[in-house]
Write a protein that holds these residues in place. Structure first.
Motif, mmCIF file in Angstrom:
data_model
loop_
_atom_site.group_PDB
_atom_site.id
_atom_site.type_symbol
_atom_site.label_atom_id
_atom_site.label_comp_id
_atom_site.label_asym_id
_atom_site.label_seq_id
_atom_site.Cartn_x
_atom_site.Cartn_y
_atom_site.Cartn_z
ATOM 1 N N UNK A 171 -19.062 36.077 0.342
ATOM 2 C CA UNK A 171 -18.212 36.159 1.539
ATOM 3 C C UNK A 171 -18.948 36.725 2.750
ATOM 4 N N UNK A 172 -20.045 37.420 2.547
ATOM 5 C CA UNK A 172 -20.803 37.999 3.645
ATOM 6 C C UNK A 172 -21.860 37.078 4.217
ATOM 7 N N UNK A 173 -21.919 35.829 3.755
ATOM 8 C CA UNK A 173 -22.927 34.885 4.226
ATOM 9 C C UNK A 173 -22.241 33.722 4.937
ATOM 10 N N UNK A 174 -22.680 33.437 6.151
ATOM 11 C CA UNK A 174 -22.191 32.279 6.891
ATOM 12 C C UNK A 174 -23.096 31.103 6.539
ATOM 13 N N UNK A 175 -22.583 30.105 5.796
ATOM 14 C CA UNK A 175 -23.425 28.972 5.395
ATOM 15 C C UNK A 175 -24.114 28.272 6.554
ATOM 16 N N UNK A 176 -23.501 28.261 7.724
ATOM 17 C CA UNK A 176 -24.099 27.611 8.879
ATOM 18 C C UNK A 176 -25.370 28.284 9.374
ATOM 19 N N UNK A 177 -25.571 29.549 9.001
ATOM 20 C CA UNK A 177 -26.775 30.281 9.417
ATOM 21 C C UNK A 177 -27.969 30.028 8.502
ATOM 22 N N UNK A 178 -27.733 29.408 7.347
ATOM 23 C CA UNK A 178 -28.807 29.204 6.373
ATOM 24 C C UNK A 178 -29.663 28.009 6.791
ATOM 25 N N UNK A 179 -30.945 28.252 6.957
ATOM 26 C CA UNK A 179 -31.884 27.198 7.350
ATOM 27 C C UNK A 179 -33.000 27.007 6.332
ATOM 28 N N UNK A 180 -33.162 27.962 5.428
ATOM 29 C CA UNK A 180 -34.196 27.908 4.393
ATOM 30 C C UNK A 180 -33.643 28.508 3.100
ATOM 31 N N UNK A 181 -34.241 28.092 2.003
ATOM 32 C CA UNK A 181 -33.993 28.775 0.738
ATOM 33 C C UNK A 181 -35.348 29.163 0.162
ATOM 34 N N UNK A 182 -35.343 30.286 -0.521
ATOM 35 C CA UNK A 182 -36.540 30.688 -1.262
ATOM 36 C C UNK A 182 -36.145 30.780 -2.726
ATOM 37 N N UNK A 183 -36.909 30.111 -3.565
ATOM 38 C CA UNK A 183 -36.702 30.165 -5.007
ATOM 39 C C UNK A 183 -37.737 31.131 -5.567
ATOM 40 N N UNK A 184 -37.276 32.143 -6.297
ATOM 41 C CA UNK A 184 -38.158 33.146 -6.872
ATOM 42 C C UNK A 184 -37.871 33.263 -8.356
ATOM 43 N N UNK A 185 -38.923 33.214 -9.166
ATOM 44 C CA UNK A 185 -38.847 33.480 -10.591
ATOM 45 C C UNK A 185 -39.529 34.830 -10.761
ATOM 46 N N UNK A 186 -38.841 35.814 -11.315
ATOM 47 C CA UNK A 186 -39.403 37.161 -11.274
ATOM 48 C C UNK A 186 -39.024 38.013 -12.473
ATOM 49 N N UNK A 187 -39.932 38.935 -12.768
ATOM 50 C CA UNK A 187 -39.692 40.013 -13.714
ATOM 51 C C UNK A 187 -39.865 41.317 -12.964
ATOM 52 N N UNK A 188 -38.942 42.254 -13.166
ATOM 53 C CA UNK A 188 -38.956 43.541 -12.469
ATOM 54 C C UNK A 188 -38.897 44.678 -13.491
ATOM 55 N N UNK A 189 -39.555 45.780 -13.192
ATOM 56 C CA UNK A 189 -39.434 46.996 -13.985
ATOM 57 C C UNK A 189 -39.480 48.171 -13.019
ATOM 58 N N UNK A 190 -38.636 49.165 -13.252
ATOM 59 C CA UNK A 190 -38.573 50.321 -12.361
ATOM 60 C C UNK A 190 -38.470 51.598 -13.187
ATOM 61 N N UNK A 195 -35.017 40.282 -15.472
ATOM 62 C CA UNK A 195 -35.669 38.989 -15.308
ATOM 63 C C UNK A 195 -34.698 38.083 -14.578
ATOM 64 N N UNK A 196 -35.176 37.350 -13.579
ATOM 65 C CA UNK A 196 -34.236 36.587 -12.765
ATOM 66 C C UNK A 196 -34.864 35.356 -12.130
ATOM 67 N N UNK A 197 -34.033 34.360 -11.923
ATOM 68 C CA UNK A 197 -34.300 33.303 -10.974
ATOM 69 C C UNK A 197 -33.409 33.644 -9.785
ATOM 70 N N UNK A 198 -34.016 33.802 -8.630
ATOM 71 C CA UNK A 198 -33.279 34.204 -7.434
ATOM 72 C C UNK A 198 -33.351 33.082 -6.405
ATOM 73 N N UNK A 199 -32.194 32.702 -5.890
ATOM 74 C CA UNK A 199 -32.123 31.785 -4.757
ATOM 75 C C UNK A 199 -31.779 32.653 -3.554
ATOM 76 N N UNK A 200 -32.725 32.771 -2.638
ATOM 77 C CA UNK A 200 -32.502 33.567 -1.434
ATOM 78 C C UNK A 200 -32.140 32.628 -0.292
ATOM 79 N N UNK A 201 -31.096 32.987 0.437
ATOM 80 C CA UNK A 201 -30.627 32.197 1.565
ATOM 81 C C UNK A 201 -31.138 32.863 2.832
ATOM 82 N N UNK A 202 -31.946 32.130 3.618
ATOM 83 C CA UNK A 202 -32.639 32.692 4.768
ATOM 84 C C UNK A 202 -32.209 32.006 6.056
ATOM 85 N N UNK A 203 -32.261 32.750 7.160
ATOM 86 C CA UNK A 203 -31.982 32.141 8.461
ATOM 87 C C UNK A 203 -33.253 31.491 9.001
#
Length: 183
Positions: free
Chosen positions: A162-181, A103-111
């Protein structure tokens, strides 16, 4: 094999709330949010009974069987110098050595094209969940399955990626999710 996941979420997005529509869930979830359910035994419910306060919260649930339940929205951001805050109650469990739940709240950093650059996950996961910290993923693990408040500055959080250049981020996506695999 019994596996289940419960995810309780209440989110309020600090000063970033001006960028997120209906971040307090006081309006119907059709306002600002997109719901995605993949697989059986999953639900997303808005209600006032998940926390003792009178405000609305969201319950995101994915039970036994592979799939997910997601509630998400994307916002264009003028800067990564944003304050983020959320109150969460997360729970995930699996009694299998090959199946996992999270179960997670995910902040996705998008270009600017919407491509994923990295993510921060406030995540409660079962022991065999394969998610780990990487240069583009930072996992924050709750101490337990009770309500906890989280607050941080996005610029400061990005120092964990360290693998993300903050200057490339133009959007964020907020996701509330439950996963099962299933394994």
């Amino acid at each position: 094999m019994h596996r289940y996941l419960s995810l309780f979420l209440l989110a309020a997005l600090g000063s970033a709330s001006v960028l997120i529509t209906n971040g307090d869930f006081e309006q119907d979830l059709s306002v600002g949010w997109t719901q995605t359910i993949n697989g059986a035994n999953a639900s997303i419910i808005r209600g006032t009974t998940y926390d003792p306060d009178p405000d609305y919260e969201v319950y995101v649930y994915k039970g036994t069987g592979t799939g997910h339940a997601k509630l998400h929205q994307t916002a264009h951001i003028p800067t990564t110098n944003l304050e983020f805050a959320a109150s969460l109650k997360l729970y995930a469990s699996s009694n299998s050595t090959t199946c996992w739940a999270a179960g997670a709240l995910v902040i996705e950093y998008l270009d600017d094209l919407g491509d994923l650059l990295g993510e921060t996950m406030i995540c409660y996961k079962s022991s065999v969940c394969p998610w780990t910290n990487t240069p583009t993923r930072h996992i924050i693990t709750p101490a337990d399955s009770f309500w906890h408040d989280y607050a941080f500055n996005i610029d400061t959080e990005l120092t964990n990626l360290s693998g993300v250049n903050p200057g490339d981020i133009k959007r964020i996506q907020i996701t509330l999710a439950g996963f099962a695999e299933s394994g």
